[in-house]
Design an enzyme around this catalytic site. Structure first.
Site, PDB file in Angstrom:
ATOM      1  N   LYS A  51       0.534 -66.385-110.112  1.00  0.00           N
ATOM      2  CA  LYS A  51       1.978 -66.445-109.869  1.00  0.00           C
ATOM      3  C   LYS A  51       2.417 -65.666-108.635  1.00  0.00           C
ATOM      4  CE  LYS A  51       3.644 -68.755-113.551  1.00  0.00           C
ATOM      5  NZ  LYS A  51       4.572 -69.913-113.474  1.00  0.00           N
ATOM      6  N   SER A 298      -6.306 -69.149-114.486  1.00  0.00           N
ATOM      7  CA  SER A 298      -5.014 -68.834-113.887  1.00  0.00           C
ATOM      8  C   SER A 298      -4.564 -67.393-114.055  1.00  0.00           C
ATOM      9  CB  SER A 298      -3.937 -69.775-114.447  1.00  0.00           C
ATOM     10  OG  SER A 298      -3.902 -69.705-115.864  1.00  0.00           O
TER      11      SER A 298
END
Length: 311
Positions: A51, A298
């Site tokens: 992110k 991720s």
């Protein structure tokens, strides 16, 4: 509707340089001979998740402060970038957010507001209006998608003959950006999304040809707390229709087992949301194309007690 381009992603790569790490591709000795596996370990980023890429591309010098809503990792990314630029950050999170992610945001200087899951967007919008700060969404933004697309840019540069790319799906920002880069630079590769069976709104949306929303009470049940978004945005869905070949779902048991495999066999700490692609590779081979495969890991922000239980 304008979609992100390869040029946008190249521009984002320049913007995020010095903030986001260019993560390596890690070969897995435990991969199959007919589908060798590499991991893209975004858990190695400064805030433990991909992110940071989208947040840095969306938050620009000159902003006086920012507001975000998040399940945890986006909030940490926004807090990190805001601290780097010397501006305040307010992050609204659901009360289901793991303590390790809330602590991460607070340690980075963010003002964290905890609300019921259904209230996080409306509260963030209210706070943005009150303070006059821009709202930095977790996925519904061209800048955020372009920033996340740098993951795909790096994959294509480091493994030009990649044949399969596995990407987690929640709100769809990561796979929108990664898919755009892979389509442009490795057009023969298949882009496969992966999501929990308990939060499979993206798979249903792709099949229906429209955005389908799942009840938030349903999506909150998955252990993959970063993939609990109840629906895609129209922007991310438009990208997914263009660049995603298929979506695979994985069970809670498979996700937990994959966290253990990554820790024991690759010495990588993955949160459940980051482990879904490995779960698909391990337990859904019949649904995946054969060939050189990259699984995007991720993030790695997992409560220590849960990690110990799964390992």
């Amino acid at each position: 509707m304008r979609l992100v381009t390869l040029g946008d992603i190249h521009s984002a790569a320049e913007t995020i340089a010095g903030t986001a790490l260019r993560t390596p591709l890690v070969p897995c000795a435990w991969g199959d001979a007919d589908r060798p596996l590499w991991l893209k370990p975004e858990n190695l980023q400064p805030i433990g998740a991909f992110k940071i890429r989208g947040a840095r591309n969306a938050i620009r010098p000159g902003m006086t402060g920012v507001v975000a809503y998040s399940s945890g990792n986006h909030g940490q990314a926004v807090a990190y970038v805001a601290r780097q630029l010397g501006i305040p950050a307010i992050v609204v999170v659901p009360d289901t957010t793991p303590d390790v992610k809330i602590a991460g945001m607070q340690n980075l200087g963010a003002d964290v507001i905890v609300v019921a899951p259904a209230e996080r967007v409306s509260r963030a919008e209210e706070l943005a209006a009150r303070h006059g700060y821009p709202l930095i969404p977790p996925f519904d933004s061209l800048d955020v998608i372009a920033g996340q697309g740098t993951v795909g840019l790096e994959i294509a540069e480091d493994l030009p003959d990649v044949e399969v790319v596995l990407v987690p799906i929640s709100g769809g920002g990561l796979i929108s950006g990664v898919g755009t880069a892979i389509r442009a630079l490795a057009p023969r590769a298949k882009v496969i999304g992966v999501e929990p069976a308990l939060a499979a709104d993206a798979r249903e949306s792709l099949a229906a040809g429209r955005v389908v929303s799942w009840p938030i009470e349903s999506t909150q049940q998955t252990i993959a707390d970063g993939l609990r978004s109840p629906q895609l945005s129209e922007l991310t869905f438009a990208h997914i229709r263009e660049v995603v070949d298929a979506i695979v779902t994985v069970t809670e048991e498979e996700i937990g087992a994959a966290v253990g495999v990554l820790a024991r066999s690759s010495r990588l700490v993955a949160e459940p949301s980051g482990a879904v692609t490995t779960a698909a590779y391990l337990y859904h081979r019949e649904e995946l194309p054969i060939g050189r495969t990259v699984a995007v890991l991720s993030g790695g922000n997992i409560n220590p007690a849960l990690l110990a239980a799964l390992v």
